[in-house]
Design a protein around this motif. Structure first.
Motif, PDB file in Angstrom:
ATOM      1  N   VAL A  65       0.707  -1.338  -0.090  1.00  0.00           N
ATOM      2  CA  VAL A  65      -0.109  -0.197  -0.373  1.00  0.00           C
ATOM      3  C   VAL A  65       0.716   1.761   0.147  1.00  0.00           C
ATOM      4  CG1 VAL A  65      -1.300   1.254   1.917  1.00  0.00           C
ATOM      5  CG2 VAL A  65      -2.155  -1.010   0.719  1.00  0.00           C
ATOM      6  N   ALA A  66       1.920   0.967   1.177  1.00  0.00           N
ATOM      7  CA  ALA A  66       2.413   2.323   0.826  1.00  0.00           C
ATOM      8  C   ALA A  66       3.399   2.450  -0.311  1.00  0.00           C
ATOM      9  CB  ALA A  66       3.806   2.415   2.225  1.00  0.00           C
ATOM     10  N   GLU A  67       3.941   1.626  -0.606  1.00  0.00           N
ATOM     11  CA  GLU A  67       4.843   1.466  -2.478  1.00  0.00           C
ATOM     12  C   GLU A  67       3.883   2.169  -3.699  1.00  0.00           C
ATOM     13  OE1 GLU A  67       7.777  -0.056  -4.399  1.00  0.00           O
ATOM     14  OE2 GLU A  67       7.144  -1.378  -2.729  1.00  0.00           O
ATOM     15  N   THR A  68       2.416   1.588  -3.291  1.00  0.00           N
ATOM     16  CA  THR A  68       1.336   2.324  -4.105  1.00  0.00           C
ATOM     17  C   THR A  68       0.598   3.194  -4.204  1.00  0.00           C
ATOM     18  OG1 THR A  68       0.514   0.303  -4.437  1.00  0.00           O
ATOM     19  CG2 THR A  68      -0.888   1.835  -4.950  1.00  0.00           C
ATOM     20  N   VAL A  69       1.527   4.546  -2.718  1.00  0.00           N
ATOM     21  CA  VAL A  69       0.836   5.536  -2.369  1.00  0.00           C
ATOM     22  C   VAL A  69       1.959   6.682  -3.159  1.00  0.00           C
ATOM     23  CG1 VAL A  69       1.053   7.393  -0.897  1.00  0.00           C
ATOM     24  CG2 VAL A  69      -0.206   4.993  -0.507  1.00  0.00           C
ATOM     25  N   GLN A  70       3.170   6.441  -3.191  1.00  0.00           N
ATOM     26  CA  GLN A  70       4.737   6.844  -3.579  1.00  0.00           C
ATOM     27  C   GLN A  70       4.042   6.694  -5.348  1.00  0.00           C
ATOM     28  OE1 GLN A  70       6.463   7.991  -1.445  1.00  0.00           O
ATOM     29  NE2 GLN A  70       4.896   7.892  -0.163  1.00  0.00           N
ATOM     30  N   MET A  71       3.954   5.742  -5.701  1.00  0.00           N
ATOM     31  CA  MET A  71       3.572   5.792  -7.339  1.00  0.00           C
ATOM     32  C   MET A  71       2.528   6.232  -7.777  1.00  0.00           C
ATOM     33  SD  MET A  71       3.744   1.185  -7.762  1.00  0.00           S
ATOM     34  CE  MET A  71       2.562   1.063 -10.026  1.00  0.00           C
ATOM     35  N   ALA A  72       1.676   6.863  -6.905  1.00  0.00           N
ATOM     36  CA  ALA A  72       0.324   7.680  -7.388  1.00  0.00           C
ATOM     37  C   ALA A  72       1.422   9.010  -7.397  1.00  0.00           C
ATOM     38  CB  ALA A  72      -0.766   7.565  -6.407  1.00  0.00           C
ATOM     39  N   ARG A  73       1.951   9.115  -6.253  1.00  0.00           N
ATOM     40  CA  ARG A  73       2.767  10.761  -6.116  1.00  0.00           C
ATOM     41  C   ARG A  73       3.551  10.880  -6.992  1.00  0.00           C
ATOM     42  NH1 ARG A  73      -0.903  11.899  -2.954  1.00  0.00           N
ATOM     43  NH2 ARG A  73      -0.066  11.669  -0.226  1.00  0.00           N
ATOM     44  N   GLN A  74       4.063  10.089  -7.637  1.00  0.00           N
ATOM     45  CA  GLN A  74       4.969  10.382  -8.936  1.00  0.00           C
ATOM     46  C   GLN A  74       4.849  11.042  -9.721  1.00  0.00           C
ATOM     47  OE1 GLN A  74       7.684   6.572  -9.333  1.00  0.00           O
ATOM     48  NE2 GLN A  74       8.857   6.962  -7.304  1.00  0.00           N
ATOM     49  N   GLN A  75       2.894  10.060 -10.134  1.00  0.00           N
ATOM     50  CA  GLN A  75       2.238  10.974 -11.391  1.00  0.00           C
ATOM     51  C   GLN A  75       1.110  11.677 -11.002  1.00  0.00           C
ATOM     52  OE1 GLN A  75       2.376   8.948 -14.014  1.00  0.00           O
ATOM     53  NE2 GLN A  75       2.581   6.872 -13.964  1.00  0.00           N
ATOM     54  N   GLY A  76       1.615  12.713  -9.372  1.00  0.00           N
ATOM     55  CA  GLY A  76       0.865  13.758  -9.441  1.00  0.00           C
ATOM     56  C   GLY A  76      -0.264  13.088  -9.588  1.00  0.00           C
ATOM     57  N   LEU A  77      -1.620  11.978  -8.940  1.00  0.00           N
ATOM     58  CA  LEU A  77      -2.365  11.201  -8.328  1.00  0.00           C
ATOM     59  C   LEU A  77      -2.905  12.094  -7.029  1.00  0.00           C
ATOM     60  CD1 LEU A  77      -2.183   8.158 -10.150  1.00  0.00           C
ATOM     61  CD2 LEU A  77      -3.687  10.787 -11.568  1.00  0.00           C
ATOM     62  N   LYS A  78      -4.245  12.083  -6.718  1.00  0.00           N
ATOM     63  CA  LYS A  78      -3.874  11.661  -5.009  1.00  0.00           C
ATOM     64  C   LYS A  78      -3.976  10.425  -4.797  1.00  0.00           C
ATOM     65  CE  LYS A  78      -5.481  17.145  -5.027  1.00  0.00           C
ATOM     66  NZ  LYS A  78      -6.220  17.931  -4.573  1.00  0.00           N
ATOM     67  N   VAL A  79      -4.190  10.409  -3.549  1.00  0.00           N
ATOM     68  CA  VAL A  79      -4.290   8.870  -3.090  1.00  0.00           C
ATOM     69  C   VAL A  79      -6.341   8.400  -1.985  1.00  0.00           C
ATOM     70  CG1 VAL A  79      -3.854   7.075  -1.668  1.00  0.00           C
ATOM     71  CG2 VAL A  79      -2.791   8.012  -3.436  1.00  0.00           C
ATOM     72  N   MET A  80      -6.826   7.948  -2.041  1.00  0.00           N
ATOM     73  CA  MET A  80      -7.830   7.672  -0.908  1.00  0.00           C
ATOM     74  C   MET A  80      -7.541   6.216  -0.701  1.00  0.00           C
ATOM     75  SD  MET A  80     -11.953   8.166  -1.129  1.00  0.00           S
ATOM     76  CE  MET A  80     -12.340   6.793  -1.886  1.00  0.00           C
ATOM     77  N   PHE A  81      -7.192   6.022   0.817  1.00  0.00           N
ATOM     78  CA  PHE A  81      -7.676   4.746   1.632  1.00  0.00           C
ATOM     79  C   PHE A  81      -9.004   4.186   1.799  1.00  0.00           C
ATOM     80  CE2 PHE A  81      -3.438   4.391   3.797  1.00  0.00           C
ATOM     81  CZ  PHE A  81      -3.073   4.355   2.353  1.00  0.00           C
ATOM     82  N   LYS A  82      -9.095   3.109   0.674  1.00  0.00           N
ATOM     83  CA  LYS A  82     -10.571   2.148   1.177  1.00  0.00           C
ATOM     84  C   LYS A  82     -10.321   1.344   1.101  1.00  0.00           C
ATOM     85  CE  LYS A  82     -13.919   2.026  -2.060  1.00  0.00           C
ATOM     86  NZ  LYS A  82     -14.826   1.108  -2.714  1.00  0.00           N
ATOM     87  N   PRO A  83     -10.618   0.487   2.489  1.00  0.00           N
ATOM     88  CA  PRO A  83     -10.408  -0.912   2.741  1.00  0.00           C
ATOM     89  C   PRO A  83     -11.826  -1.441   2.414  1.00  0.00           C
ATOM     90  CG  PRO A  83      -9.904   0.704   4.962  1.00  0.00           C
ATOM     91  CD  PRO A  83      -9.938   1.338   3.749  1.00  0.00           C
ATOM     92  N   HIS A  84     -11.252  -2.615   2.104  1.00  0.00           N
ATOM     93  CA  HIS A  84     -12.468  -4.033   2.009  1.00  0.00           C
ATOM     94  C   HIS A  84     -12.791  -5.136   2.843  1.00  0.00           C
ATOM     95  CE1 HIS A  84     -16.640  -4.750  -0.208  1.00  0.00           C
ATOM     96  NE2 HIS A  84     -16.055  -4.087  -1.224  1.00  0.00           N
ATOM     97  N   VAL A  85     -14.031  -5.449   2.895  1.00  0.00           N
ATOM     98  CA  VAL A  85     -14.062  -6.482   3.368  1.00  0.00           C
ATOM     99  C   VAL A  85     -14.095  -7.829   2.399  1.00  0.00           C
ATOM    100  CG1 VAL A  85     -15.835  -8.369   4.797  1.00  0.00           C
ATOM    101  CG2 VAL A  85     -14.357  -5.465   5.740  1.00  0.00           C
ATOM    102  N   TRP A  86     -13.780  -9.069   2.644  1.00  0.00           N
ATOM    103  CA  TRP A  86     -14.202 -10.276   1.847  1.00  0.00           C
ATOM    104  C   TRP A  86     -14.485 -11.322   2.334  1.00  0.00           C
ATOM    105  CZ3 TRP A  86     -13.404 -10.654  -3.495  1.00  0.00           C
ATOM    106  CH2 TRP A  86     -13.566 -11.710  -4.376  1.00  0.00           C
TER     107      TRP A  86
END
Length: 411
Positions: free
Chosen positions: A153-174
């Motif tokens: 998750v943390a690395e995905t956030v960093q990837m989004a930042r590099q693309q200039g994207l904002k991030v929302m966390f959205k936990p989900h139950v399976w």
């Protein structure tokens, strides 16, 4: 009380109305006293306005909520089993997206009073999957995919930042063996056991959201029966999240239950997973689908007025299948491929919903970071490489109206 009006009514000064009605009541008392017996001819003419005054006092059109600032142009990411590399989010920018929702699943089984996530697994099962592979299963007995672990998750956030994207966390139950929508328990002990596990999950990601300066946090997805059954737990949990994470909060309610959620006053957005039924036709045109939105838009607008909060579509999407507008929430029924039907449904949302003043934008369900989508039956919602993707590009890149028409009509 909120009037059922198609457009915004005139602004009414309630205090002046109260004065008029008060004077009318006084005149009524005097008139009846002077008349000795009831005689309509001798009643003061101002009293004829008394019923209208009462109606205006008690049935005023609540002010429309106006979402200020850019609307959310987002996609819900499918957590990849392994690190997809730096190009994993290129496609989001290509269609004009500005946000990504990171969706780290946790797991439970129907009837079991436990919830499993990274934070309550034995230490030997917390290891981050290697970059070139993934753990078996993605179940409580195995591990989680790379994109569901805190490290992923943390690395995905960093990837989004590099693309200039904002991030929302959205936990989900399976939930294995049942639907998370109907999660419930019959004893207080079971509720408390599950809640202890679940709080650890939600607060764990609240700490991660705070440390990574995530832009928004959707605290849970579609646990609507749980939300209604245990409001005190949820209000306490939201307060605990607020103490950790200072950004905007929402909750993703299912399309047919959002009006029942008891804690919207504690959140910044009314979150709705917007799988509203729109048409029973195999391939309705855009105008028919826009008409199908009208009753839902009236209800959404009324609820936004009541709560005085903007509405965010935490999920919206359609399968590229025949009859996609009939029951958009169904993901496992037979599918006759129909990319045009999906594209029409996307176009109708942009034409009918997106311009509404109370609408804060939304997140497409769903978007794959890796080129290989894996299970084919589960990627029918994705607009990637389809006509629906072209609709996204056209609307998100070229820009569309951000507010409702000035007369308040629903188009």
């Amino acid at each position: 009380m909120v009037c059922e009006l198609d457009g915004p009514g005139p602004t009414l000064n309630k205090s002046k109305t109260e004065v008029v009605i008060g004077e009318a009541i006084m005149l009524l008392t005097v008139s009846i006293r002077n008349a000795k017996v009831y005689n309509p001819v001798r009643i003061h003419p101002l009293l004829l306005w008394l019923p209208l005054g009462w109606l205006l006092l008690n049935c005023q059109s609540a002010a429309d909520v106006v979402h200020t600032g850019p609307k959310f142009k987002g996609v819900n990411l499918v957590a990849p089993p392994r690190n997809p590399g730096l190009t994993g989010l290129d496609g989001v920018k290509t269609v004009g997206g500005e946000w990504v929702a990171v969706v780290p699943y946790g797991f439970t089984r129907k009837g079991e009073a436990h919830f499993f996530s990274f934070w309550n697994r034995p230490p030997e099962r917390r290891a981050t999957p290697p970059a070139g592979g993934s753990p078996a299963g993605g179940s409580p007995a195995g591990g989680q995919w790379w994109g569901e672990t805190p490290a992923g998750v943390a690395e995905t956030v960093q990837m989004a930042r590099q693309q200039g994207l904002k991030v929302m966390f959205k936990p989900h139950v399976w939930m294995m063996g049942g639907s998370h929508l109907d999660l419930e328990f019959s004893t207080e002990a079971d509720w408390q056991s599950f809640e202890a596990d679940y709080s650890r999950y939600i607060l764990g990601f609240a700490h991660l959201a705070d440390s990574l300066h995530v832009d928004a946090y959707c605290i849970t997805t579609e646990l609507d029966r749980f939300a209604v059954a245990r409001p005190d737990y949820w209000k306490k949990l939201i307060a605990e999240v607020r103490a950790i994470y200072k950004g905007p909060l929402t909750y993703a309610a299912n399309w047919d239950r959002y009006e029942k959620i008891p804690f919207w006053s504690q959140l910044d957005y009314i979150g709705v997973d917007a799988y509203f039924p729109l048409s029973d036709d195999r391939q309705p045109d855009v105008s028919a689908l826009v008409r199908g939105w009208k009753p839902h838009l009236k209800a959404l607008r009324r609820f936004s007025q009541q709560q005085q909060k903007p509405i965010l579509f935490t999920e919206f999407g359609y399968r590229s299948c025949d009859y996609t507008g009939q029951r958009p929430w169904e993901s496992e029924t037979d599918c006759t491929p129909n990319a045009q039907a999906q594209a029409n449904a996307f176009s109708a949302l942009f034409e009918g919903v997106w311009p509404q003043s109370w609408f804060a934008g939304g997140f497409v369900w769903k978007w794959f970071m890796a080129e290989s989508h894996g299970h084919h039956e589960r990627d029918q919602y994705s607009p990637q490489g389809k006509l629906a993707g072209d609709v996204l590009t056209k609307n998100w890149h070229t820009g569309i109206a951000t507010h409702a028409p000035s007369n308040g009509s629903i188009r």
